[in-house]
Design a protein around this motif. Structure first.
Motif, short mmCIF file in Angstrom:
data_model
loop_
_atom_site.label_atom_id
_atom_site.label_comp_id
_atom_site.label_asym_id
_atom_site.label_seq_id
_atom_site.Cartn_x
_atom_site.Cartn_y
_atom_site.Cartn_z
N GLU A 101 0.84 -1.20 0.00
CA GLU A 101 0.00 0.00 0.00
C GLU A 101 0.87 1.26 0.00
O GLU A 101 0.59 2.21 -0.73
CB GLU A 101 -0.93 0.00 1.22
N LEU A 149 2.35 1.74 -3.48
CA LEU A 149 1.35 2.31 -4.39
C LEU A 149 1.15 3.80 -4.16
O LEU A 149 1.02 4.57 -5.12
CB LEU A 149 0.01 1.58 -4.23
N SER A 153 -7.63 1.68 -4.85
CA SER A 153 -6.93 0.55 -4.23
C SER A 153 -7.87 -0.04 -3.20
O SER A 153 -8.47 0.68 -2.40
CB SER A 153 -5.63 1.08 -3.64
N ALA A 201 -5.42 -2.67 -7.35
CA ALA A 201 -5.32 -1.22 -7.55
C ALA A 201 -5.47 -0.90 -9.02
O ALA A 201 -5.23 -1.73 -9.90
CB ALA A 201 -3.99 -0.71 -7.03
#
Length: 104
Positions: free
Chosen positions: A59, A62, A85, A94
């Motif tokens: 995460e 991203l 996402s 995502a």
């Protein structure tokens, strides 16, 4: 004489390499590319769906992706945005949008 891979293929390869370098085993679940042009540039707009094991590290990767350097032979990444996402069990999915322009 071969011209080499197109920009969509180059982008897919670069994203996979960037994910691998960050320690994330991401997969590309799909890419849709459409030609794009302005008064001074030619390029393409790409919508990319990718996925990987849901972790806080993925995460964070991203979230940082819009600022990442993603060199593509003959093209520049002019803009990259994380559109969505979401986590589905242990899988993070995502969608990103990338604008590439041809180098002159």
């Amino acid at each position: 004489m071969s011209r080499g891979p197109d920009v969509t293929t180059l982008l897919e390869r670069r994203l996979l390499l960037a994910g691998q370098a960050g320690g994330h085993g991401i997969t590309i679940d799909g890419i849709e590319s459409t030609p794009w042009a302005s008064a001074t540039f030619n390029g393409a707009r790409h919508r990319v769906r990718l996925a990987g094991r849901a972790t806080a590290e993925l995460e964070a990767w991203l979230q940082a992706l819009p600022e990442a350097e993603l060199p593509l032979r003959g093209h520049l990444v002019a803009d990259l945005a994380l559109l969505s996402s979401e986590t589905d069990g242990d899988r993070l999915c995502a969608e990103i949008e990338v604008l590439t322009v041809e180098e002159r």
